[in-house]
Design a protein around this motif. Structure first.
Motif, PDB file in Angstrom:
ATOM      1  N   UNK A 171       1.022  -1.232   0.162  1.00  0.00           N
ATOM      2  CA  UNK A 171       0.102  -0.021   0.140  1.00  0.00           C
ATOM      3  C   UNK A 171       0.890   0.973  -0.190  1.00  0.00           C
ATOM      4  N   UNK A 172       1.851   1.211   0.958  1.00  0.00           N
ATOM      5  CA  UNK A 172       2.992   2.539   0.544  1.00  0.00           C
ATOM      6  C   UNK A 172       3.505   2.846  -0.610  1.00  0.00           C
ATOM      7  N   UNK A 173       3.923   1.374  -1.183  1.00  0.00           N
ATOM      8  CA  UNK A 173       4.612   1.784  -2.532  1.00  0.00           C
ATOM      9  C   UNK A 173       2.801   2.225  -3.554  1.00  0.00           C
ATOM     10  N   UNK A 201      14.208   0.526  -7.187  1.00  0.00           N
ATOM     11  CA  UNK A 201      13.330   1.478  -6.544  1.00  0.00           C
ATOM     12  C   UNK A 201      12.486   1.877  -5.309  1.00  0.00           C
ATOM     13  N   UNK A 202      12.282  -0.197  -5.394  1.00  0.00           N
ATOM     14  CA  UNK A 202      11.131  -0.993  -4.905  1.00  0.00           C
ATOM     15  C   UNK A 202      12.400  -1.162  -3.322  1.00  0.00           C
ATOM     16  N   UNK A 203      13.505  -1.845  -3.957  1.00  0.00           N
ATOM     17  CA  UNK A 203      14.578  -1.628  -2.080  1.00  0.00           C
ATOM     18  C   UNK A 203      14.759  -0.535  -1.857  1.00  0.00           C
ATOM     19  N   UNK A 204      14.636   1.634  -2.980  1.00  0.00           N
ATOM     20  CA  UNK A 204      14.596   2.391  -1.741  1.00  0.00           C
ATOM     21  C   UNK A 204      13.483   2.431  -0.814  1.00  0.00           C
ATOM     22  N   UNK A 205      12.440   2.323  -1.772  1.00  0.00           N
ATOM     23  CA  UNK A 205      11.142   2.407  -0.851  1.00  0.00           C
ATOM     24  C   UNK A 205      10.960   1.664   0.203  1.00  0.00           C
ATOM     25  N   UNK A 206      11.352   0.480   0.081  1.00  0.00           N
ATOM     26  CA  UNK A 206      11.242  -0.475   1.528  1.00  0.00           C
ATOM     27  C   UNK A 206      12.189   0.020   2.817  1.00  0.00           C
TER      28      UNK A 206
END
Length: 456
Positions: A171-173, A201-206
């Motif tokens: 949901x954050x993504x 981008x997903x790794x940074x997002x985590x």
């Protein structure tokens, strides 16, 4: 004399004022046709975790299915202007709505009552409304007691409960648009078939998620404002949902324990040590009071306790439970500035995701465990001791960058799998590649955390 605030709230409500509404993954099931005696759908969770917006999402869904807005009533009882909220207040809300929209009384209404726990004797009032009104009813509340004890007593199987936590990583993504929605929710999400740029981008997002967390209003705030906001959430829960609700006579002890518990995120919390530490700074207390307070914090969704599972019903574990905050951002805002506990917040985020994925499952079916031979710890065992069966084993670690870490994280899984005849274990790694470890026909699957969070 009717309360003018009620009429003003009903007349001024416009769902357009709350756009955009970020879609939440919590499924409330197909809407029921309005009738007297319907099941009530109850959404609970900590204050400010997004319960109101999940109700708005349901209202939009109903409208898309053809329900006109004049048959949909939304009312939030968390409003200081209402004064003391009693069943008479609720009656005024319904009278004002049906007076303005008599067609809803004839054809059936969809009633959304937000933060209903603010009403005195809300259970008896709601039961009366359910029994005597042609309606489909949704309720939200900021206490798990609305589900476990009060709903069970008042409705005896006539309510369905749904737990809404702050944003999951998925949901954050979605809220931040880190990857396109069709990629996040389509075939690529289940296969993990993302481009190199998307994976970065997903790794940074985590990494951001473990710091910012999932409270909707905290997103995109400057750091000082975000920390102040999240700390204010804790203070409000302690004061409103614990001290006032349970008539706690030592509010300073409650506040100090909340800080200590959230600062212990992902670790064991010894109430004996907390008692001694509080006494040493002039806050006399008792382990009985501290135990009650931890239970109240859990009812208010501020934190959860995870106990150590005994694989034998004749062997009750006496281990001190671990404590996990409701949200990694809340834990970060409550921790000492000199303490970085990325590994603990990742572990906490995994626990919260396991709660989301095991809807309806016994909550004590998510536990920690130790092997029999060497007492190696497994972070999470998802299963049911009463069924004498273990379903899933999870280890969580920030990285697997050296041989010592690989050995430590895998040995517990190898031993537990061998002891209980299991063929597979999972290591969720904060930063690292996807790979398998094999030994004696058994397999341990290592998966990057961002990919695990995004799987259905």
């Amino acid at each position: 004399m009717s309360n003018p605030v009620i009429a003003e709230k009903l007349e001024s409500f416009d769902i357009a004022d709350f756009q955009p509404i970020v879609a939440r993954d919590l499924d409330l099931g197909a809407p029921l046709t309005p009738k007297a005696g319907n099941l009530v759908k109850v959404v609970t969770g900590m204050r400010r975790s997004g319960k109101s917006y999940r109700l708005f999402q349901e209202m939009e869904s109903l409208h898309r299915l053809g329900v006109p807005w004049n048959r949909i009533c939304y009312f939030n009882f968390e409003d200081d202007r209402l004064g003391v909220i009693t069943p008479a207040t609720g009656d005024e809300v319904l009278e004002a709505f049906y007076t303005a929209h008599p067609e809803a009384l004839r054809e059936g209404a969809y009633l959304f009552f937000d933060e209903l726990q603010e009403m005195r004797d809300w259970g008896a009032w709601l039961r009366r409304v359910v029994d005597g009104t042609k309606a489909t009813i949704y309720v939200s509340g900021s206490s798990s007691k609305m589900l476990s004890r009060e709903i069970a007593t008042e409705f005896r199987g006539r309510a369905l409960d749904f737990e809404l936590l702050p944003y999951s990583f998925r949901e954050f993504v979605r809220a931040r648009g880190i990857v396109a929605a069709e990629r996040l929710d389509g075939h690529d999400a289940s296969t993990g078939n993302y481009s190199f740029e998307e994976r970065l981008a997903l790794q940074r997002g985590l990494n951001d998620y473990l710091t910012v967390g999932g409270f909707p209003a905290a997103q995109d705030l400057p750091v000082p404002q975000r920390i102040a906001l999240l700390q204010s959430y804790v203070q409000r829960v302690v004061l409103r949902d614990v001290v006032e609700r349970h008539n706690v006579s030592r509010p300073r002890v409650a506040s100090a324990l909340a800080r200590r518990a959230l600062g212990s995120n992902g670790r064991q919390l010894s109430l004996r040590k907390v008692e001694n530490d509080l006494r040493s700074v002039g806050l006399p207390t008792s382990r009985e009071l501290l135990g009650d307070l931890i239970g109240y914090f859990e009812d208010a969704y501020l934190l959860f306790r995870v106990r150590e599972l005994s694989m034998s019903l004749s062997e009750r574990s006496t281990a001190v439970p671990k404590v996990y905050a409701i949200d990694p951002g809340l834990a970060a805002a409550s921790s000492s500035a000199v303490m970085r506990d990325d590994g603990q917040r990742l572990e906490e985020a995994v626990y919260l995701e396991l709660r989301r994925r095991n809807v309806g499952f016994r909550r004590d079916g998510i536990a920690s465990c130790r092997t029999r031979e060497h007492a190696y710890e497994i972070d999470f065992v998802v299963g049911d001791a009463l069924e004498s069966e273990t379903y899933e084993l999870y280890q969580v670690t920030a990285n697997m960058n050296d041989d010592a870490t690989v050995k430590r994280e895998t040995r517990a899984l190898w031993e537990m799998m061998a002891e209980h005849g299991l063929n597979e274990g999972v290591i969720i790694v904060g930063e690292g590649a996807e790979r398998d470890y094999e030994q004696d026909g058994l397999v341990i699957k290592q998966i990057p955390a961002w990919k695990w969070f995004l799987r259905e």
